[in-house]
Design a protein around this motif. Structure first.
Motif, PDB file in Angstrom:
ATOM      1  N   LEU A 284       0.798  -1.230   0.000  1.00 16.84           N
ATOM      2  CA  LEU A 284       0.000   0.000   0.000  1.00 16.84           C
ATOM      3  C   LEU A 284       0.837   1.290   0.000  1.00 16.84           C
ATOM      4  O   LEU A 284       0.457   2.268  -0.663  1.00 16.84           O
ATOM      5  N   PRO A 285       1.988   1.349   0.703  1.00 18.53           N
ATOM      6  CA  PRO A 285       2.784   2.588   0.666  1.00 18.53           C
ATOM      7  C   PRO A 285       3.309   2.959  -0.716  1.00 18.53           C
ATOM      8  O   PRO A 285       3.755   4.103  -0.908  1.00 18.53           O
ATOM      9  N   PHE A 286       3.243   2.042  -1.680  1.00 24.10           N
ATOM     10  CA  PHE A 286       3.697   2.369  -3.032  1.00 24.10           C
ATOM     11  C   PHE A 286       2.647   3.153  -3.807  1.00 24.10           C
ATOM     12  O   PHE A 286       2.921   3.653  -4.899  1.00 24.10           O
ATOM     13  N   VAL A 287       1.424   3.249  -3.254  1.00 18.88           N
ATOM     14  CA  VAL A 287       0.395   4.090  -3.862  1.00 18.88           C
ATOM     15  C   VAL A 287       0.638   5.531  -3.420  1.00 18.88           C
ATOM     16  O   VAL A 287       0.796   5.793  -2.226  1.00 18.88           O
ATOM     17  N   ARG A 288       0.664   6.460  -4.346  1.00 11.24           N
ATOM     18  CA  ARG A 288       0.935   7.858  -4.016  1.00 11.24           C
ATOM     19  C   ARG A 288      -0.388   8.562  -3.718  1.00 11.24           C
ATOM     20  O   ARG A 288      -0.948   9.292  -4.539  1.00 11.24           O
ATOM     21  N   PHE A 289      -0.872   8.312  -2.497  1.00  6.38           N
ATOM     22  CA  PHE A 289      -2.173   8.837  -2.076  1.00  6.38           C
ATOM     23  C   PHE A 289      -2.280  10.362  -2.192  1.00  6.38           C
ATOM     24  O   PHE A 289      -3.360  10.866  -2.541  1.00  6.38           O
ATOM     25  N   PRO A 290      -1.228  11.132  -1.905  1.00  2.55           N
ATOM     26  CA  PRO A 290      -1.353  12.593  -2.022  1.00  2.55           C
ATOM     27  C   PRO A 290      -1.699  13.072  -3.425  1.00  2.55           C
ATOM     28  O   PRO A 290      -2.135  14.214  -3.596  1.00  2.55           O
ATOM     29  N   LEU A 291      -1.521  12.217  -4.439  1.00  2.00           N
ATOM     30  CA  LEU A 291      -1.817  12.613  -5.810  1.00  2.00           C
ATOM     31  C   LEU A 291      -3.224  12.224  -6.235  1.00  2.00           C
ATOM     32  O   LEU A 291      -3.622  12.506  -7.361  1.00  2.00           O
ATOM     33  N   LEU A 292      -3.966  11.545  -5.357  1.00  3.46           N
ATOM     34  CA  LEU A 292      -5.364  11.215  -5.658  1.00  3.46           C
ATOM     35  C   LEU A 292      -6.230  12.471  -5.544  1.00  3.46           C
ATOM     36  O   LEU A 292      -5.914  13.382  -4.772  1.00  3.46           O
ATOM     37  N   PRO A 293      -7.325  12.532  -6.289  1.00  3.49           N
ATOM     38  CA  PRO A 293      -8.228  13.698  -6.166  1.00  3.49           C
ATOM     39  C   PRO A 293      -8.711  13.867  -4.722  1.00  3.49           C
ATOM     40  O   PRO A 293      -8.936  12.879  -4.016  1.00  3.49           O
ATOM     41  N   TYR A 294      -8.883  15.111  -4.323  1.00  7.81           N
ATOM     42  CA  TYR A 294      -9.250  15.412  -2.938  1.00  7.81           C
ATOM     43  C   TYR A 294     -10.571  14.761  -2.551  1.00  7.81           C
ATOM     44  O   TYR A 294     -10.712  14.191  -1.454  1.00  7.81           O
ATOM     45  N   HIS A 295     -11.563  14.809  -3.449  1.00  8.93           N
ATOM     46  CA  HIS A 295     -12.868  14.236  -3.114  1.00  8.93           C
ATOM     47  C   HIS A 295     -12.779  12.720  -2.931  1.00  8.93           C
ATOM     48  O   HIS A 295     -13.488  12.134  -2.094  1.00  8.93           O
ATOM     49  N   LEU A 296     -11.872  12.075  -3.689  1.00  5.55           N
ATOM     50  CA  LEU A 296     -11.697  10.628  -3.541  1.00  5.55           C
ATOM     51  C   LEU A 296     -11.015  10.303  -2.219  1.00  5.55           C
ATOM     52  O   LEU A 296     -11.382   9.327  -1.533  1.00  5.55           O
ATOM     53  N   LEU A 297     -10.048  11.133  -1.825  1.00  2.00           N
ATOM     54  CA  LEU A 297      -9.372  10.922  -0.540  1.00  2.00           C
ATOM     55  C   LEU A 297     -10.370  11.025   0.621  1.00  2.00           C
ATOM     56  O   LEU A 297     -10.293  10.244   1.580  1.00  2.00           O
ATOM     57  N   LYS A 298     -11.292  11.955   0.516  1.00  4.87           N
ATOM     58  CA  LYS A 298     -12.282  12.113   1.578  1.00  4.87           C
ATOM     59  C   LYS A 298     -13.186  10.881   1.653  1.00  4.87           C
ATOM     60  O   LYS A 298     -13.535  10.416   2.746  1.00  4.87           O
ATOM     61  N   LYS A 299     -13.552  10.331   0.496  1.00  2.00           N
ATOM     62  CA  LYS A 299     -14.378   9.114   0.473  1.00  2.00           C
ATOM     63  C   LYS A 299     -13.613   7.941   1.067  1.00  2.00           C
ATOM     64  O   LYS A 299     -14.160   7.146   1.841  1.00  2.00           O
ATOM     65  N   LEU A 300     -12.331   7.826   0.713  1.00  3.06           N
ATOM     66  CA  LEU A 300     -11.507   6.740   1.239  1.00  3.06           C
ATOM     67  C   LEU A 300     -11.355   6.858   2.752  1.00  3.06           C
ATOM     68  O   LEU A 300     -11.323   5.850   3.470  1.00  3.06           O
ATOM     69  N   GLY A 301     -11.261   8.099   3.233  1.00  2.00           N
ATOM     70  CA  GLY A 301     -11.096   8.308   4.671  1.00  2.00           C
ATOM     71  C   GLY A 301     -12.303   7.853   5.471  1.00  2.00           C
ATOM     72  O   GLY A 301     -12.184   7.490   6.652  1.00  2.00           O
ATOM     73  N   LYS A 302     -13.500   7.857   4.862  1.00  2.00           N
ATOM     74  CA  LYS A 302     -14.724   7.438   5.540  1.00  2.00           C
ATOM     75  C   LYS A 302     -15.087   5.982   5.254  1.00  2.00           C
ATOM     76  O   LYS A 302     -16.126   5.499   5.725  1.00  2.00           O
ATOM     77  N   SER A 303     -14.270   5.298   4.480  1.00  2.00           N
ATOM     78  CA  SER A 303     -14.614   3.946   4.031  1.00  2.00           C
ATOM     79  C   SER A 303     -14.309   2.891   5.100  1.00  2.00           C
ATOM     80  O   SER A 303     -13.576   3.143   6.066  1.00  2.00           O
ATOM     81  N   ASN A 304     -14.878   1.708   4.913  1.00  2.00           N
ATOM     82  CA  ASN A 304     -14.594   0.573   5.791  1.00  2.00           C
ATOM     83  C   ASN A 304     -13.140   0.109   5.658  1.00  2.00           C
ATOM     84  O   ASN A 304     -12.591  -0.482   6.580  1.00  2.00           O
ATOM     85  N   VAL A 305     -12.555   0.388   4.494  1.00  2.00           N
ATOM     86  CA  VAL A 305     -11.148   0.000   4.280  1.00  2.00           C
ATOM     87  C   VAL A 305     -10.268   0.742   5.278  1.00  2.00           C
ATOM     88  O   VAL A 305      -9.371   0.155   5.895  1.00  2.00           O
TER      89      VAL A 305
END
Length: 389
Positions: A284-305
């Motif tokens: 997972l650390p190989f995914v560059r999360f800071p480059l994901l769209p902001y709205h997607l990051l917010k959805k991921l932050g609220k997800s079960n994952v």
């Protein structure tokens, strides 16, 4: 002893006298000097046009079994060929050792082989007697070529291995990289093929992780090296995230992070990812999360994952924090997680407004890595007038 005249008129006495004269030329103190000695060849061959072997006769000896001294058996197929020890030994060091190092084959005319493709073995024998590879262009061409390559590597038939390797790399496609990687990754001698396949996978990452299920069968070391490859080309980091989740699940159908989110509503990560759960935390650390769209990051932050996987939650939080508070340091940050990967979208440079027919001109440079070539001359595109006279 009586000396007789030779038919050409020269007696042995005359020849003997000439020999004595020649000996004086090379006596003590004599020296022969050559001009430009370094330009002269130091090696000579008795057969400048190759060995005087009749290939047709050699193939006939093999096909007829004439003078054969070995019986080749393949498990599940019985007796398959009756070649000659000397031919096998000339091409293959393993065969030569088999026939001379006191092994059972040294005293017996029978040789039994296991885990060998019958069709590939026959092609290898044909090559040993003719120097030619006869592969029919069929649906199984790729599998047969790969089997032949591994067989040539096993028995040390170097020229055959080199030809197979060359052909395999020339025919490499996005569909074949995973099956080839699965076959050659455990063979140190196939390192060139392995690295070429990894680069092909990395530069066509989106296609190779969505159009086929084969990549989930790759071992962790191979998949990890592709994820980290310097030529990794993707349309978005979400593609990388979904590929990692799918590989860790070993899913035989498409699973994006949304599907994983739904599964975790009624399950746990160790049940979903099983033996690859630890690998998930490392990938997972190989995914560059800071480059994901902001709205997607917010959805991921609220997800079960995020709720169930601690590493994932930390990485999403880092991405959100970077987008909200770290834009000032974006340009100077050298952390790899904050740098964009190459995009699989082909970018074009605008040149001018167009001609009288309204045609617009664009030229692609492929990120400056290749010399620009007129796409019309290279026959990559065809241009016709919009209103021909």
């Amino acid at each position: 002893m009586v000396w007789q005249e030779s038919p050409g008129g020269h007696s042995f006495v005359a020849l003997f006298k000439r020999f004595k004269l020649n000996k004086k030329l090379f006596g003590p103190g004599s020296n022969v000097e050559l001009s430009n000695p370094n330009s002269r060849p130091h090696c000579y061959t008795a057969f400048p046009f190759g060995l005087p072997i009749n290939v047709i006769k050699l193939k006939q000896l093999y096909s007829a079994g004439e003078y054969s001294d070995v019986n080749m058996y393949i498990e599940g197929h019985g007796l398959v060929a009756q070649p000659h020890r000397v031919i096998l030994s000339l091409w293959s060091v393993p065969f030569a050792k088999m026939f001379t190092n006191g092994m059972s084959e040294s005293s017996s005319s029978d040789v039994s082989l296991t885990d060998v493709s019958l069709e590939a073995f026959k092609i290898m024998l044909d090559f040993m007697y003719s120097g030619e590879i006869s592969l029919e262009d069929s649906k199984d061409f790729g599998n047969l070529l790969l089997q032949l390559l591994l067989l040539a590597d096993k028995f040390g038939v170097t020229l055959l291995y080199q030809e197979c390797c060359k052909t395999l790399l020339e025919c490499l496609s996005e569909e074949s990289v995973c099956p080839i990687l699965l076959a050659v990754s455990s063979f140190p001698s196939c390192k060139l093929i392995e690295e070429t396949c990894k680069r092909k996978f990395a530069t066509h990452f989106d296609y190779c992780t969505t159009a086929s299920l084969d990549f989930i069968l790759l071992d962790e070391t191979t998949f990890c090296s592709i994820i980290q490859h310097q030529d990794l080309t993707v349309t978005s980091e979400e593609r990388v995230l979904n590929a990692i989740l799918r590989w860790c699940m070993g899913a035989k159908e498409w699973y994006g992070w949304e599907m994983v989110d739904e599964l975790l509503a009624n399950s746990t990560p160790d049940l979903i990812f099983r033996e690859r759960f630890q690998s998930l935390n490392e990938l997972l650390p190989f995914v560059r999360f800071p480059l994901l769209p902001y709205h997607l990051l917010k959805k991921l932050g609220k997800s079960n994952v995020s709720k169930h996987i601690h590493v994932f939650d930390n990485l999403v939080r880092e991405g959100i924090s970077y987008v909200e508070f770290g834009l000032e340091r974006a340009e100077g940050d050298r952390n790899i997680r904050f740098q964009h990967k190459r995009s699989s979208y082909k970018e074009f440079q605008y040149i001018c407004d167009g001609d009288s027919n309204g045609v617009l001109y664009f030229a692609g440079t492929f990120y400056g890595q290749h010399k620009w070539v007129n796409p019309v001359l290279s026959k990559r595109i065809t241009i016709t007038a919009s209103s021909p006279t």
